[in-house]
Design an enzyme around this catalytic site. Sequence first.
Site, mmCIF file in Angstrom:
data_model
loop_
_atom_site.group_PDB
_atom_site.id
_atom_site.type_symbol
_atom_site.label_atom_id
_atom_site.label_comp_id
_atom_site.label_asym_id
_atom_site.label_seq_id
_atom_site.Cartn_x
_atom_site.Cartn_y
_atom_site.Cartn_z
ATOM 1 N N CYS A 113 0.607 -1.161 -0.075
ATOM 2 C CA CYS A 113 -0.058 -0.144 0.010
ATOM 3 C C CYS A 113 0.909 1.223 0.201
ATOM 4 O O CYS A 113 0.476 2.178 -0.740
ATOM 5 C CB CYS A 113 -1.036 -0.106 1.267
ATOM 6 S SG CYS A 113 -0.302 -0.071 3.024
ATOM 7 N N TYR A 153 7.829 -1.044 4.689
ATOM 8 C CA TYR A 153 6.734 -1.111 5.831
ATOM 9 C C TYR A 153 6.306 0.301 6.202
ATOM 10 O O TYR A 153 5.494 0.814 6.865
ATOM 11 C CB TYR A 153 6.938 -1.752 7.051
ATOM 12 C CG TYR A 153 7.131 -3.193 6.954
ATOM 13 C CD1 TYR A 153 7.978 -4.288 7.368
ATOM 14 C CD2 TYR A 153 6.107 -3.972 6.080
ATOM 15 C CE1 TYR A 153 8.139 -5.442 7.273
ATOM 16 C CE2 TYR A 153 6.155 -5.406 5.954
ATOM 17 C CZ TYR A 153 6.818 -5.953 6.623
ATOM 18 O OH TYR A 153 7.090 -7.431 6.396
ATOM 19 N N HIS A 251 -2.509 1.273 6.917
ATOM 20 C CA HIS A 251 -2.586 1.326 5.608
ATOM 21 C C HIS A 251 -2.216 2.787 5.238
ATOM 22 O O HIS A 251 -2.587 3.695 5.627
ATOM 23 C CB HIS A 251 -4.016 0.924 5.490
ATOM 24 C CG HIS A 251 -4.531 0.868 3.969
ATOM 25 N ND1 HIS A 251 -3.604 0.065 3.138
ATOM 26 C CD2 HIS A 251 -5.584 1.462 3.155
ATOM 27 C CE1 HIS A 251 -4.287 0.015 2.016
ATOM 28 N NE2 HIS A 251 -5.359 0.917 2.045
ATOM 29 N N ASN A 271 -7.933 4.615 -2.845
ATOM 30 C CA ASN A 271 -7.468 3.317 -2.192
ATOM 31 C C ASN A 271 -6.957 2.420 -3.345
ATOM 32 O O ASN A 271 -6.848 2.965 -4.342
ATOM 33 C CB ASN A 271 -8.652 2.710 -1.442
ATOM 34 C CG ASN A 271 -8.115 1.718 -0.331
ATOM 35 O OD1 ASN A 271 -6.996 1.490 0.039
ATOM 36 N ND2 ASN A 271 -9.136 1.057 0.445
#
Length: 462
Positions: A113, A153, A251, A271
């Site tokens: 993401c 991350y 996210h 998204n």
Amino acid sequence: MTSRWFVFAAVILGLVFGSNFAAADDVADLQAKLAATGASWTAGETSMSRLTTEQMREFLTLDLDMPDNWAEYLENSLRYEPPRDMPTALDWRDMDGEDFSTPIKNQDPCGTCQTFCFMAATESLLKIQQGNSFIQPDLSEQHVYSCDGPIPYTLFHPAIYMVSNGAADESCMPYNCESGYRQPCDEKCGDWSVRSLKISDWKMYMFPNPETLKGLLQYGPIVAGFQVFADFQDYTGGVYEHVEGGILGGHGVAVYGYGEDEDGGYWICKNSWGTNWGEDGWFKIRWGSGLLGFGYQSMSIAVTDESLCAQNAAPTISQLAAQNDASALADGAAPSIVFDYADANANLAGGELWYRYDDGSEQRYEAPLTECVGVAAAGDKGEYVLAAPGSAGQTLSVWVRDTCGADSNILTLDLGGETGDDDAATDDDNAGDDDAAGDDDSGDPADDGDDDDDDDDGACCG
């Protein structure tokens, strides 16, 4: 034996249908709670509804722990002075009727993401920088994800890589999400460095207030991190606020604007879960939503013409031909044309096709370029039916413009059926080639510019 198989089948069907009914019951329960609380969003069956907590966590790997130098990023928020007289609402999908977004993508169950939201914002910033909402750049998430060192991350990983290396186009390294597998960096295309668009800078903001984010959004989309709760899986529209369920993970998304309703302000976000979730892949979320507040880690991205397009090479096209027969063209039929261009000119994907008749006005093809072929891929050409018909005796001129605004050579087509090249500097190898005999093409710009290669140097870049 038959009874044992019957029992086994019944157990399996019970597990399958039982889980489906459970998911449906969960959605129904959530809908009831939304109605009872007067929430301003709706829930329903989405592409994410039936995923387990463990499956959802494969999508939600953004590390939202406090970074080591968090105080510096907090200071960025405290010292930021937003522009005066900001509009009460802003949406980069509709800026005076122009849409500066790019299509919704799907990250699938991979922890990417961070990269998807960063590419989304950068693609839009290219459109804004060019002042051209028509183009549709498509950057390779896989390139950045595979090559930026540690598993990304955080939002910092793609940011740092995009400054130093940039992101190539999608066809350089197509996305490949397989559970537990990360494509090696060396699988990217060989000419990735000259195909990459870079950003010039980025800045992190910790715990920014709404006025700070609104100010940053005046210049284009930003990226933001937030904590996802279980009820977010079933979001289908409206302004999301947490109602029930625990935190599933962190996210990252791209923020495209803001607005207000009777219940307060909200953010407009893109998204990366495909179009079968939310509002065709988009969502709105209330300011400050969540345990730590939406966007408690946010990042602005700076781009310039130099960072985005300094390495860009103008595209080269060749082999222009009409699919109509000569008599149809002579009768004024709209030409259906094909041509070749090399994958080395990758920024052409999402670019523009232009044409004119004789010395008439320039006309742009109705959609961005999403098909392309190499010289060797004869018979697999993208076909373009022009909106405006010509007439007998006219000459059709065709050229393309890439996402950085660079124009190709110009090819010509006699509507009686002859093809030619009115750009003496570039050999297109057509029957009506006007290049001098014996041209060795040493100055042509495709293989280092040679556009008349007959080897397979061109794959589709759409």
